[in-house]
Design an enzyme around this catalytic site. Sequence first.
Site: not given
Length: 142
Positions: A66, A69
């Site tokens: 991600c 993230c």
Amino acid sequence: KLSYYNEYKSYLSMALQLCRRIITPLASRMQRTYLGTVSKLKTEEEFNEAINGSIPVIVDFYADWCGPCKMLTPTLRQVVEESEQEINMLMVNVDDFGDLAQDYDVGAIPCVKIIQDGSVVGGFVGVKEKDKIVSEIKKSVS
């Protein structure tokens, strides 16, 4: 020769003063002790132990693949390290702990839950600026 010696001594003295001006502030910053901890979740038992303690926990639900993230995690770490109060951060990889993510209604990542005394007291989804994260924590944690 004496004049060279005095000139050399003068340069050494100036260099020493300059080093003191630079190194002293850096050393004092390096000696700061952090109240909280940052760790990656290894077991669900560790999760239950962390969230049921008296110290508030920022739970960062993330995945290695991600991109957002990867942008948020360093900011969260910085917030924990700079916090005036004791607060811990627990990083939970949703690929490894999918059931846990489901239990906490994680529908999108990055997802941050602020947990105190076993209850979710705040949180957010997505990347946020540092000041907004600090504000959310202050609002949520007593």
